[in-house]
Design a protein around this motif. Sequence first.
Motif, PDB file in Angstrom:
ATOM      1  N   ASN A   1      -6.071  23.614  30.328  1.00  0.00           N
ATOM      2  CA  ASN A   1      -6.845  23.176  29.316  1.00  0.00           C
ATOM      3  C   ASN A   1      -7.744  24.644  28.776  1.00  0.00           C
ATOM      4  O   ASN A   1      -8.928  24.801  29.457  1.00  0.00           O
ATOM      5  CB  ASN A   1      -7.996  22.220  29.998  1.00  0.00           C
TER       6      ASN A   1
ATOM      7  N   SER B   1      -9.751  25.176  26.263  1.00  0.00           N
ATOM      8  CA  SER B   1     -11.221  25.141  25.995  1.00  0.00           C
ATOM      9  C   SER B   1     -12.171  24.961  27.224  1.00  0.00           C
ATOM     10  O   SER B   1     -13.527  25.422  27.130  1.00  0.00           O
ATOM     11  CB  SER B   1     -11.538  24.128  24.924  1.00  0.00           C
TER      12      SER B   1
ATOM     13  N   SER C   1      -3.311  32.543  21.950  1.00  0.00           N
ATOM     14  CA  SER C   1      -3.472  31.239  21.872  1.00  0.00           C
ATOM     15  C   SER C   1      -1.910  30.500  21.770  1.00  0.00           C
ATOM     16  O   SER C   1      -1.342  31.186  20.950  1.00  0.00           O
ATOM     17  CB  SER C   1      -4.378  30.720  20.753  1.00  0.00           C
TER      18      SER C   1
ATOM     19  N   ALA D   1      -3.983  24.141  22.269  1.00  0.00           N
ATOM     20  CA  ALA D   1      -5.111  23.711  23.027  1.00  0.00           C
ATOM     21  C   ALA D   1      -4.625  23.702  24.647  1.00  0.00           C
ATOM     22  O   ALA D   1      -5.831  23.739  25.185  1.00  0.00           O
ATOM     23  CB  ALA D   1      -5.591  22.287  22.376  1.00  0.00           C
ATOM     24  N   TRP D   2      -3.549  23.701  24.751  1.00  0.00           N
ATOM     25  CA  TRP D   2      -3.167  23.547  26.151  1.00  0.00           C
ATOM     26  C   TRP D   2      -2.288  24.941  26.528  1.00  0.00           C
ATOM     27  O   TRP D   2      -1.407  24.583  27.679  1.00  0.00           O
ATOM     28  CB  TRP D   2      -2.443  22.329  26.290  1.00  0.00           C
TER      29      TRP D   2
ATOM     30  N   GLU E   1       1.786  21.491  23.978  1.00  0.00           N
ATOM     31  CA  GLU E   1       0.853  20.170  23.702  1.00  0.00           C
ATOM     32  C   GLU E   1       1.130  19.207  24.918  1.00  0.00           C
ATOM     33  O   GLU E   1       1.956  19.174  25.607  1.00  0.00           O
ATOM     34  CB  GLU E   1       1.708  19.438  22.785  1.00  0.00           C
TER      35      GLU E   1
END
Length: 282
Positions: free
Chosen positions: A149, A151, A165, A168-169, A182
Amino acid sequence: MARQEINIGVAPTGAGGDTTRSGAVKINAMTAELYPLATGALPRSESGYGGVMPLVNPLDFNWPLTKTATYIGQGTVNGPEAGDFYVEVGYLNDLNMIVTATSITSRNTYIRLKVGGWGSWNKVYTSGNTTKGSGGVLSAASPIVRIANVSQSQRRDLQEQYFESAGAWGVANNEARGVTVERIAVGEYRVVGSLGLAFEGWRTQDPCSPDGGRTLGVTDSQQEADGSVLIRLFKQRWTLTDDGEMIPGRGAPMDVPLNSWIDVRLEMPKAEAPPPIAATED
């Protein structure tokens, strides 16, 4: 070999004179005669100090290395791997020198020493071809994507040097550039953009505590027909057998702990080699 003095007759202008370019051609013709090309060597380009050497395969040691210089050549003969290389030769004398060769395609670097006789090639391990697992253990691996995770991660070293990056995961190193991660459900993730799991060697590493201690979960991987990779993470469950032994197993699904990550080693399409260096006019 005895030194040969040759008058190349270079003059910038004037009748009977040579241009700088024609003079360079004469020099190359002279060195090609003094140092014949090794069998199977492929001409490339060369620059350095102390005169001009023939344009040969710098990874083939069947021809004389007689100065410190920089080369561009192919590692098809006596080289650590096939392909184009940047080569640095550190010359002390005929019996003592060091050669560093960096692959243009794989970006791996190799070192070979000559101390009396030639030693074997030794691969150099750097942040470009190794990864530090969530438990702090360094291992030879690339390309790598880390599932976490991003963030909310508590790990400052999650997105260390050369990691970018991957959604998001996830974060991916340079060799896995273009890969994305994802989250499908609790403890279930899909990795896309690669050829799938690594063909050889380890493929996944379970998340570990930051101090290199206990395992925080059990990872399972599955490769789909389209090349995507499914990663599942489960709580670690211990079962006591009738003989009194504790057997580890899988419990309920869980997301990656915020103080760790899952390492996934992938297979990526081969990078295209840069176009050959064009000759320049003088």
